[in-house]
Motif scaffolding. Structure first.
Motif, PDB file in Angstrom:
ATOM      1  N   ASP A 174       0.606  -1.021  -0.066  1.00  0.00           N
ATOM      2  CA  ASP A 174      -0.119   0.312   0.207  1.00  0.00           C
ATOM      3  C   ASP A 174       0.641   1.355   0.210  1.00  0.00           C
ATOM      4  O   ASP A 174       0.700   2.374  -0.381  1.00  0.00           O
ATOM      5  CB  ASP A 174      -0.537  -0.052   1.347  1.00  0.00           C
ATOM      6  N   ALA A 175       2.438   1.194   1.336  1.00  0.00           N
ATOM      7  CA  ALA A 175       2.934   2.543   0.762  1.00  0.00           C
ATOM      8  C   ALA A 175       3.800   2.780  -0.785  1.00  0.00           C
ATOM      9  O   ALA A 175       3.726   3.742  -0.557  1.00  0.00           O
ATOM     10  CB  ALA A 175       4.196   2.070   1.971  1.00  0.00           C
ATOM     11  N   SER A 178       1.163   4.364  -2.849  1.00  0.00           N
ATOM     12  CA  SER A 178       1.420   5.285  -2.825  1.00  0.00           C
ATOM     13  C   SER A 178       2.074   6.470  -2.828  1.00  0.00           C
ATOM     14  O   SER A 178       1.980   7.764  -3.732  1.00  0.00           O
ATOM     15  CB  SER A 178       0.818   5.704  -1.133  1.00  0.00           C
ATOM     16  N   THR A 179       3.344   5.656  -2.922  1.00  0.00           N
ATOM     17  CA  THR A 179       4.635   6.527  -3.457  1.00  0.00           C
ATOM     18  C   THR A 179       4.453   6.750  -4.782  1.00  0.00           C
ATOM     19  O   THR A 179       4.967   7.745  -4.691  1.00  0.00           O
ATOM     20  CB  THR A 179       6.519   5.689  -2.515  1.00  0.00           C
ATOM     21  N   THR A 181       2.084   6.826  -6.577  1.00  0.00           N
ATOM     22  CA  THR A 181       1.054   7.744  -7.000  1.00  0.00           C
ATOM     23  C   THR A 181       1.773   9.443  -6.489  1.00  0.00           C
ATOM     24  O   THR A 181       1.606  10.421  -7.719  1.00  0.00           O
ATOM     25  CB  THR A 181       0.111   7.299  -6.975  1.00  0.00           C
ATOM     26  N   SER A 182       2.231   9.650  -5.793  1.00  0.00           N
ATOM     27  CA  SER A 182       3.292  11.086  -5.937  1.00  0.00           C
ATOM     28  C   SER A 182       4.022  10.462  -6.746  1.00  0.00           C
ATOM     29  O   SER A 182       3.880  12.155  -6.953  1.00  0.00           O
ATOM     30  CB  SER A 182       3.562  10.961  -4.155  1.00  0.00           C
ATOM     31  N   ASP A 202      -4.786  -0.105  -8.644  1.00  0.00           N
ATOM     32  CA  ASP A 202      -5.182   1.404  -8.071  1.00  0.00           C
ATOM     33  C   ASP A 202      -4.330   2.898  -8.382  1.00  0.00           C
ATOM     34  O   ASP A 202      -4.971   3.801  -7.993  1.00  0.00           O
ATOM     35  CB  ASP A 202      -4.486   1.551  -6.484  1.00  0.00           C
TER      36      ASP A 202
END
Length: 257
Positions: A174-175, A178-179, A181-182, A202
């Protein structure tokens, strides 16, 4: 996401020695998109990435980067053309975190390299805290971050990653999503990821299924999600299709002879 293509793979075949692994692969990666290659172990995903970055030759077909053919370019020339490859195996264990990042900045003018390093400390505070540590002392998740940060040092236009979820716990997966995506937003970079973990959908705009060395489904994420029979077949995702609805003609995965 632009209609312009960052990468086009057309009818590409490749392999190892005399062993043919890829059979006429087609793949389009629009500028600014995130494309996820999905497929089981042995499907040919890693072989395709190695062919794109120049570690394996193109036997047939063509690879184009922003419209320019790159079949004959070596890996170093593709890096210079702004393609980066992030792999945990690209992290040098005996070197410090900072020195690994300096390797990633190789070829940049000194001022740009220093600026890239300073930017990385801000974007990856965990790496900043461990900057003097040997890379071999990092955990698996930390090495993944270091490999990613190292690949971003030269501000690539295309970032290629092979199995970023490998060896990570669900929380760290998950992390990583998220990374990435950023990173996609802050670096304005196009992403091409090979994965087995459906969690990476995602961040995807487009999906390509590789199976038996051939292209199966290839299209927008929304279209892939609509074809839940394919998702269930390969990745155990819920299949809500009725008995009357079958797989789309373009979505049936093929197997190599």
């Amino acid at each position: 996401m632009s209609d312009e293509l960052c990468l086009r793979v057309h009818d590409v075949s490749s392999g190892y020695g005399r062993l043919k692994v890829l059979w006429g692969i087609d793949l389009d990666v629009p500028v600014g998109s995130a494309v996820v290659l999905l497929g089981p172990n042995g499907a040919g995903k890693t072989t395709l990435l190695r062919t794109i970055i120049g570690l394996l030759p193109v036997w047939d077909g063509e690879v184009r980067f922003f419209g320019q053919p790159i079949n004959r370019l070596g890996p170093d020339k593709r890096v210079a053309a702004s393609i980066a490859y992030a792999s945990e195996t690209g992290v040098f264990g005996p070197l410090s975190v900072a020195d690994n990042l300096r390797v990633g900045a190789y070829g940049l003018p000194r001022r740009q390299a220093r600026a890239a390093l300073a930017r990385t400390w801000e974007e990856f505070p965990m790496l900043a805290q461990r900057r003097h540590s040997h890379a071999a002392s990092l955990s698996g998740g930390q090495r993944k971050q270091l490999a990613l940060a190292k690949a971003l040092m030269r501000r690539p236009r295309l970032l290629v990653m092979d199995e970023p979820s490998s060896g990570l716990s669900p929380k760290l997966v998950d992390a990583m999503v998220s990374t990435l995506t950023s990173v996609r937003q802050t670096h304005n970079v196009t992403l091409l990821l090979a994965e087995q973990n459906a969690k990476f959908l995602d961040l995807a705009d487009r999906v390509c299924i590789i199976n038996g060395g051939r292209t199966g489904f290839h299209g927008p994420l929304a279209e892939f999600r609509a074809h839940t029979d394919i998702a269930a077949q390969f990745f155990g995702l819920p299949d809500d299709t009725s008995e009357e609805s079958g797989p789309p003609e373009a979505g049936e995965a093929e197997t190599a002879p």
